[in-house]
Design an enzyme around this catalytic site. Structure first.
Site: not given
Ligand code: 13P
Length: 249
Positions: A94, A172, A11, A212, A96, A9, A166
């Site tokens: 997601h 992150g 982002k 992560s 976010e 992803n 997740e």
């Molecule tokens: P990270 O791997 O950067 O922690 O992000 C995970 C994520 O949100 C994937 O959709």
């Protein structure tokens, strides 16, 4: 035996020229894997990524879509539009988007239905916050999100839905859920699906872990009984690092 699906992803990262370069670099490094390799890229990269990934085993998806097929929704992109350029996957719900863009369990459910209408494979995200985890509510939160996301789908559609567990506190942050914790949460999601749609359906659903994931922890996570690969953020932005996650065995 369920397939492992390793999805990046990106982002809000990567310009078209970077996307093209990344895929040209990644393709030879992952060509022999048995795992499904997916990159969910920004809308502006989709067309370039799809062209570059032609004749490779890399699948391309989007990171969101609207649930209506067309209309007066300025700035939105529909499943019909994604299908028209041959995108195959779409991330839905997601954390976010739930946190910053008012995504709700209801819109998530509508988007999944629309994704299936246009033959897109949804990767549906669920996960608890740190407060919810500390209050001992993890299982309740993630099974409820799962139930509401899948409401009204046929068994076949549920089987074809990918779920990404997740935990929000692991995204992150460099903090990864322990492999046992991640596996237990994913088992709880699978049990909920079994309760509603039956064990056969539940056994077929691919449930990823995200938060992560990196080359140094992918193997121990993905070897757990119920973890069927990962949804990878930061570590999917470097072809070499992402290839190591795909080739974790
Ligand atoms: P990270 O791997 O950067 O922690 O992000 C995970 C994520 O949100 C994937 O959709």
């Amino acid at each position: 035996m369920r397939k492992k699906v390793i999805a990046g992803n990106w982002k809000m990262n990567m310009l078209p020229n970077e996307a093209i370069q990344f895929i040209e670099e990644l393709a030879p490094m992952v060509k022999d894997t048995q795992n499904e390799v997916v990159l969910c890229v920004p809308y502006t990269d989709l067309f370039y990524a799809l062209l570059t990934a032609q004749n490779t085993n890399i699948k391309i998806g989007a990171q969101n879509m609207h649930f209506e097929e067309s209309g007066a929704y300025t700035g939105e992109v529909s499943g019909k539009m994604l299908k028209a350029i041959n995108a195959q996957y779409v991330i839905i719900g997601h954390s976010e988007r739930r946190q910053y863009f008012n995504e709700t369990d209801e819109t998530v459910n509508k988007k999944i239905k629309s994704a299936f209408e246009y033959g897109l494979k949804p990767i549906v995200c669920v996960g608890e916050t740190l407060d919810q985890r500390e209050a001992g509510e993890t299982e309740e939160v993630i099974t409820k999100q799962t139930k509401l996301a899948l409401e009204g789908l046929t068994e076949k559609q549920v089987e074809n839905t990918i779920i990404a567990y997740e935990p929000i506190w692991a995204i992150g942050t460099g903090k990864t859920a322990t492999k046992e914790d991640a596996n237990n949460s994913i088992k709880a999601i699978r049990n909920k699906i079994a309760e509603i749609y039956g064990q056969t359906v539940a056994n077929r659903v691919i449930i990823q872990y995200g938060g992560s994931v990196k080359s140094t922890n992918a193997k121990e996570l993905f070897e757990m009984s119920d973890i069927d690969g990962g949804l990878v953020g930061g570590a999917s932005l470097k072809a070499d690092e992402f290839s190591k996650i795909v080739n974790f065995e």
